[in-house]
Design a protein around this motif. Structure first.
Motif, mmCIF file in Angstrom:
data_model
loop_
_atom_site.group_PDB
_atom_site.id
_atom_site.type_symbol
_atom_site.label_atom_id
_atom_site.label_comp_id
_atom_site.label_asym_id
_atom_site.label_seq_id
_atom_site.Cartn_x
_atom_site.Cartn_y
_atom_site.Cartn_z
ATOM 1 N N PRO A 241 23.232 50.243 38.340
ATOM 2 C CA PRO A 241 21.892 50.697 38.710
ATOM 3 C C PRO A 241 21.871 51.148 40.176
ATOM 4 C CG PRO A 241 21.795 48.575 37.598
ATOM 5 C CD PRO A 241 23.237 48.858 37.885
ATOM 6 N N ALA A 242 20.909 51.962 40.524
ATOM 7 C CA ALA A 242 20.788 52.468 41.897
ATOM 8 C C ALA A 242 20.712 51.327 42.903
ATOM 9 C CB ALA A 242 19.556 53.356 42.022
ATOM 10 N N ASN A 243 21.387 51.490 44.022
ATOM 11 C CA ASN A 243 21.378 50.544 45.150
ATOM 12 C C ASN A 243 21.929 49.163 44.813
ATOM 13 O OD1 ASN A 243 20.203 52.460 46.949
ATOM 14 N ND2 ASN A 243 18.258 52.091 45.909
ATOM 15 N N THR A 244 22.872 49.102 43.874
ATOM 16 C CA THR A 244 23.556 47.837 43.592
ATOM 17 C C THR A 244 25.052 48.041 43.806
ATOM 18 O OG1 THR A 244 23.810 48.324 41.239
ATOM 19 C CG2 THR A 244 21.856 47.088 41.898
ATOM 20 N N ALA A 245 25.758 46.946 44.030
ATOM 21 C CA ALA A 245 27.192 47.017 44.285
ATOM 22 C C ALA A 245 27.918 45.951 43.484
ATOM 23 C CB ALA A 245 27.475 46.836 45.768
ATOM 24 N N THR A 246 29.215 46.162 43.283
ATOM 25 C CA THR A 246 30.052 45.167 42.634
ATOM 26 C C THR A 246 31.405 45.131 43.330
ATOM 27 O OG1 THR A 246 30.962 44.381 40.535
ATOM 28 C CG2 THR A 246 30.962 46.742 40.865
ATOM 29 N N LEU A 247 31.963 43.944 43.414
ATOM 30 C CA LEU A 247 33.311 43.739 43.917
ATOM 31 C C LEU A 247 34.044 42.941 42.852
ATOM 32 C CD1 LEU A 247 35.517 43.829 46.081
ATOM 33 C CD2 LEU A 247 34.509 41.766 47.063
ATOM 34 N N GLN A 248 35.132 43.501 42.336
ATOM 35 C CA GLN A 248 35.869 42.856 41.260
ATOM 36 C C GLN A 248 37.330 42.690 41.667
ATOM 37 O OE1 GLN A 248 35.184 44.827 37.481
ATOM 38 N NE2 GLN A 248 33.161 45.463 38.167
ATOM 39 N N TYR A 249 37.933 41.604 41.210
ATOM 40 C CA TYR A 249 39.333 41.316 41.512
ATOM 41 C C TYR A 249 39.992 40.760 40.255
ATOM 42 C CZ TYR A 249 43.382 38.663 43.068
ATOM 43 O OH TYR A 249 44.655 38.153 43.196
ATOM 44 N N CYS A 250 41.232 41.149 40.029
ATOM 45 C CA CYS A 250 41.986 40.562 38.920
ATOM 46 C C CYS A 250 43.450 40.419 39.338
ATOM 47 C CB CYS A 250 41.868 41.404 37.657
ATOM 48 S SG CYS A 250 42.641 43.013 37.757
ATOM 49 N N PHE A 251 44.158 39.547 38.645
ATOM 50 C CA PHE A 251 45.586 39.431 38.901
ATOM 51 C C PHE A 251 46.333 39.295 37.586
ATOM 52 C CE2 PHE A 251 44.168 35.060 38.966
ATOM 53 C CZ PHE A 251 45.189 34.351 38.339
ATOM 54 N N LEU A 252 47.618 39.676 37.630
ATOM 55 C CA LEU A 252 48.464 39.677 36.446
ATOM 56 C C LEU A 252 49.687 38.811 36.707
ATOM 57 C CD1 LEU A 252 49.511 40.898 33.723
ATOM 58 C CD2 LEU A 252 50.525 42.710 35.117
ATOM 59 N N LEU A 253 49.959 37.921 35.791
ATOM 60 C CA LEU A 253 51.167 37.091 35.833
ATOM 61 C C LEU A 253 52.002 37.433 34.605
ATOM 62 C CD1 LEU A 253 49.534 33.655 36.694
ATOM 63 C CD2 LEU A 253 50.721 35.197 38.248
ATOM 64 N N PRO A 254 52.904 38.417 34.706
ATOM 65 C CA PRO A 254 53.647 38.850 33.513
ATOM 66 C C PRO A 254 54.554 37.772 32.922
ATOM 67 C CG PRO A 254 54.409 40.030 35.461
ATOM 68 C CD PRO A 254 53.230 39.205 35.888
ATOM 69 N N THR A 255 54.984 36.793 33.717
ATOM 70 C CA THR A 255 55.847 35.719 33.198
ATOM 71 C C THR A 255 55.094 34.402 33.071
ATOM 72 O OG1 THR A 255 56.619 35.219 35.431
ATOM 73 C CG2 THR A 255 57.945 36.750 34.144
ATOM 74 N N ASN A 256 53.771 34.436 33.190
ATOM 75 C CA ASN A 256 52.904 33.267 33.074
ATOM 76 C C ASN A 256 53.194 32.170 34.101
ATOM 77 O OD1 ASN A 256 51.377 34.326 30.987
ATOM 78 N ND2 ASN A 256 52.750 33.531 29.431
ATOM 79 N N ASP A 257 53.732 32.538 35.234
ATOM 80 C CA ASP A 257 53.891 31.595 36.333
ATOM 81 C C ASP A 257 53.776 32.358 37.654
ATOM 82 O OD1 ASP A 257 56.350 32.815 36.904
ATOM 83 O OD2 ASP A 257 57.500 31.289 35.872
ATOM 84 N N PHE A 258 53.759 31.651 38.745
ATOM 85 C CA PHE A 258 53.573 32.256 40.053
ATOM 86 C C PHE A 258 54.893 32.469 40.787
ATOM 87 C CE2 PHE A 258 49.524 30.369 39.052
ATOM 88 C CZ PHE A 258 48.613 31.294 39.519
ATOM 89 N N SER A 259 56.033 32.464 40.077
ATOM 90 C CA SER A 259 57.314 32.434 40.777
ATOM 91 C C SER A 259 57.938 33.795 41.046
ATOM 92 C CB SER A 259 58.304 31.573 39.992
ATOM 93 O OG SER A 259 58.547 32.141 38.731
ATOM 94 N N GLU A 260 57.808 34.791 40.163
ATOM 95 C CA GLU A 260 58.558 36.029 40.339
ATOM 96 C C GLU A 260 57.707 37.242 40.700
ATOM 97 O OE1 GLU A 260 61.201 36.810 37.145
ATOM 98 O OE2 GLU A 260 61.848 34.732 37.021
ATOM 99 N N VAL A 261 56.777 37.584 39.847
ATOM 100 C CA VAL A 261 55.980 38.797 40.037
ATOM 101 C C VAL A 261 54.510 38.463 39.854
ATOM 102 C CG1 VAL A 261 55.515 41.127 39.196
ATOM 103 C CG2 VAL A 261 57.844 40.239 39.141
ATOM 104 N N MET A 262 53.694 39.001 40.742
ATOM 105 C CA MET A 262 52.248 38.828 40.613
ATOM 106 C C MET A 262 51.581 40.143 40.999
ATOM 107 S SD MET A 262 49.945 35.891 42.314
ATOM 108 C CE MET A 262 48.320 35.544 41.770
ATOM 109 N N GLY A 263 50.748 40.666 40.130
ATOM 110 C CA GLY A 263 50.028 41.901 40.411
ATOM 111 C C GLY A 263 48.583 41.610 40.771
ATOM 112 N N HIS A 264 48.053 42.360 41.728
ATOM 113 C CA HIS A 264 46.673 42.202 42.174
ATOM 114 C C HIS A 264 45.944 43.546 42.025
ATOM 115 C CE1 HIS A 264 47.715 38.414 44.238
ATOM 116 N NE2 HIS A 264 48.857 39.036 44.498
ATOM 117 N N GLY A 265 44.692 43.491 41.637
ATOM 118 C CA GLY A 265 43.875 44.689 41.539
ATOM 119 C C GLY A 265 42.479 44.414 42.058
ATOM 120 N N ALA A 266 41.864 45.425 42.662
ATOM 121 C CA ALA A 266 40.506 45.266 43.188
ATOM 122 C C ALA A 266 39.705 46.544 42.967
ATOM 123 C CB ALA A 266 40.551 44.926 44.674
ATOM 124 N N LEU A 267 38.408 46.373 42.787
ATOM 125 C CA LEU A 267 37.481 47.478 42.611
ATOM 126 C C LEU A 267 36.221 47.165 43.405
ATOM 127 C CD1 LEU A 267 36.381 50.015 40.893
ATOM 128 C CD2 LEU A 267 35.373 48.268 39.447
#
Length: 101
Positions: free
Chosen positions: A11-37
């Motif tokens: 809607p007019a004059n509203t804002a959103t900030l979104q963040y997501c992350f991806l753990l392709p191996t289901n743990d925090f040890s090797e690869v982690m992807g981050h995305g923001a909008l």
């Protein structure tokens, strides 16, 4: 579009900030992807903002990309017709993440 995959615009004059992350191996040890909008509703049918991605490789190079985004609603939903919008995002950065759509 990214984290907000819908034809609806903000809607007019509203804002959103979104963040997501991806753990392709289901743990925090090797690869982690981050995305923001980050998006802002200029009018009820026009939304503008920015989008970005960052991939964190353990012990390697960390590619990233970011750029502008826009979405324009062409038709609002009704009892018989769906909502329709068109959009654009451009991401400029390291090789594998460069995209213009």
């Amino acid at each position: 579009m990214f984290s907000n995959p819908t034809s609806g615009t903000l809607p007019a004059n509203t804002a959103t900030l979104q963040y997501c992350f991806l753990l392709p191996t289901n743990d925090f040890s090797e690869v982690m992807g981050h995305g923001a909008l980050l998006a802002y509703g200029v009018t009820d049918f026009l939304e503008i903002g920015a989008i970005g991605n960052y991939i964190d490789f353990d012990g390697g190079s960390d590619p990233s990309a970011a750029g502008p985004m826009a979405r324009l609603r062409l038709m609002q939903d009704s009892a018989y017709l769906p909502e329709v919008s068109v959009g654009y995002y451009g991401k400029f950065g390291d090789d594998a993440l460069d995209q213009n759509t």
